[in-house]
Design an enzyme around this catalytic site. Structure first.
Site, PDB file in Angstrom:
ATOM      1  CG  ASP A 175     -12.757  -8.921   1.669  1.00 18.77           C
ATOM      2  OD1 ASP A 175     -12.718  -7.780   1.081  1.00 18.77           O
ATOM      3  OD2 ASP A 175     -12.212  -9.258   2.666  1.00 18.77           O
ATOM      4  CD  GLU A 177      -2.802  -1.207   2.258  1.00 15.52           C
ATOM      5  OE1 GLU A 177      -2.899  -0.541   3.384  1.00 15.52           O
ATOM      6  OE2 GLU A 177      -3.549  -2.582   2.462  1.00 15.52           O
ATOM      7  CG  HIS A 207      -9.674  -5.696   0.773  1.00 12.56           C
ATOM      8  ND1 HIS A 207     -10.412  -6.941   1.341  1.00 12.56           N
ATOM      9  CD2 HIS A 207      -8.467  -5.320   0.552  1.00 12.56           C
ATOM     10  CE1 HIS A 207      -9.097  -7.579   1.647  1.00 12.56           C
ATOM     11  NE2 HIS A 207      -8.046  -6.538   1.462  1.00 12.56           N
ATOM     12  CD  GLU A 261      -4.686  -7.815   1.268  1.00 10.93           C
ATOM     13  OE1 GLU A 261      -5.703  -7.137   1.651  1.00 10.93           O
ATOM     14  OE2 GLU A 261      -3.556  -7.534   1.198  1.00 10.93           O
ATOM     15  CG  ASN A 318      -0.845  -6.888  -1.782  1.00  9.37           C
ATOM     16  OD1 ASN A 318      -1.581  -7.167  -2.680  1.00  9.37           O
ATOM     17  ND2 ASN A 318      -1.308  -6.715  -0.414  1.00  9.37           N
TER      18      ASN A 318
END
Ligand code: G3I
Length: 393
Positions: free
Chosen positions: A314, A207, A284, A312, A248
């Site tokens: 979701d 990030e 996300h 990641e 990432n």
């Protein structure tokens, strides 16, 4: 494991035209579903759960978790087996140490036909591994590395440098650039070196950008400028030359200022021969909010000479979940998976834990949740079958 009674199986209408019919693997029913309810010829509409039915090839077959006689088909075996049968390296899940005391959870997580890769959600972060300068603690990280090894699963390392979950001795140490460089090198090479040969890929830098595409203001950037990225990547490469090294981030899955900044960073690192193998697109999402351009974005990153992964995934919603929201979520999972499926350099997808029971979402976004493909009771949701459909698209 749920059992499917004959009454749950709706046979395909054998009409000789496809208009208004769902395609092979497409959705053909479920609570809230308003699309086609019959399947194209040669496929059968099969109920997976109250919210989701889809078109399986041929005559009715047993449900996903029950292998048919003889060699189980990939879809009857698990998501990872299906992903691998479609040319991907893995379908994986994040996990975390506290939940490893839950036997029902671990049983599903450890099935490597379902999950071929795991990522520690917290236990390889800086606060967990070097809480005081030079004092390394490996209990949690080792537990997950050992689990991956015992299960025959790939391991993604997460992560070397990140502004969050960073101990205050780093963030508030007021170090000069030479000292902070050395601190980063020691941290990253010790961490990556400990798992040398065990990790498929590392999120070396996590990030680095703000949503507007500017560099995030943190101790690393404020002290070292953008050099902290190559300092960390080089330390990781030296510690485990075989591991794939990733940067990432989130909100880089579609066209945006942040995506452009990440692409420019990749270009400049490649031009300077800094070791970088991949970009992790976290994924996300909120239901209905998967970016339209996700496949193009994945492809554009790979055109820069790197691999990509959804790291990641979701897809959250307001809770309590409604049938319509769960159906939308299934569609959204399918969209993300089929985008990765369509791009050769997209090596795999990691769900940010597979069950709503252990999702990070409710704690961070009160009133939202239900983001995972399995519910709190380990029952597969429509989202699970959206993933199946995505790999089969
Ligand atoms: O360790 C303490 C424990 O001692 C205490 O009893 C407990 C009480 O709530 O909190 C524990 O810390 C929690 C930590 O997870 C470990 O479980 C924090 O409160 C909690 O905020 C933290 O959340 C993690 C979050 O990163 C922090 O930013 C989530 O589990 C983790 O899934 C999440 O993962 C991040 C990725 O690393 C990067 N991308 C975004 C993603 C979701 O936020």
């Amino acid at each position: 494991m749920f059992k499917l009674s004959a009454s749950f199986v709706a046979l395909v209408a054998l009409i000789p035209f496809a208009a208004g019919q769902a395609q092979e693997w497409g959705q053909c029913g479920g609570i809230g579903w308003t699309g086609p309810t019959t399947c194209v010829a040669g496929t059968t509409c099969q109920v997976q759960n109250a919210y989701f039915s889809n078109c399986f090839p041929g005559a009715p077959i047993p449900p996903v978790s029950t292998p048919a006689g003889g060699a189980p088909s990939p879809s009857a075996t698990g998501l990872n087996a299906l992903a691998q049968s479609k040319g991907k390296l893995y379908l994986g899940s994040a996990t975390d140490n506290p939940e490893l005391t839950d036997a029902a959870y671990v049983k599903i997580l450890s099935d490597n036909t379902m999950f071929g890769q795991i990522t520690p959600g917290n236990s390889m972060k800086w606060d967990a591994t070097e809480p005081s300068r030079g004092q390394f603690t490996w209990t949690g990280a080792d537990q997950i590395a050992n689990l991956a090894q015992a299960n025959g699963q790939l391991l993604r390392g997460h992560n070397c440098v990140w502004y969050s979950q960073l101990p205050s001795w780093v963030s508030s140490g007021n170090f000069d650039s030479a000292t902070l460089t050395s601190i980063i090198q020691t941290h990253c090479s010790t961490l990556v070196g400990r798992y040398k040969g065990e990790v498929y890929s590392w999120d070396v830098v996590n990030e680095p950008f703000n949503d507007d595409g500017t560099w995030r203001s943190d101790v690393f950037y404020n002290t070292l400028g953008t050099d902290y990225v190559n300092i960390t990547l080089q330390a990781a490469r030296a510690a485990d030359p075989a591991a794939k090294l990733y940067i990432n981030d989130y909100n880089i899955e579609g066209p945006s200022a942040k995506t452009t900044s990440m692409m420019n960073l990749v270009k400049s690192l490649k031009a300077a021969n800094v070791p970088l193998d991949g970009i992790g697109l976290q994924g996300h999402f909120i239901i209905g909010g998967v970016p339209q351009g996700i496949e193009d974005t994945l492809r554009a990153f790979t055109a820069l000479g790197i691999e990509v992964a959804i790291t990641e995934l979701d897809i959250r919603m307001d809770v309590p979940a409604t049938p319509a929201a769960l159906a939308q979520q299934s569609q959204d999972y399918q969209t993300v998976i089929s985008a990765c499926q369509a791009v050769e350099g997209c090596v795999g997808v990691t769900i940010w834990d597979y069950t709503d029971k252990y999702s990070w979402v409710p704690q961070t976004f009160p009133g939202e949740g239900a983001a995972c493909p399995w519910d709190q009771n380990f029952v597969k949701k429509a989202a699970f079958y959206g993933i199946v459909s995505g790999f089969n698209s």
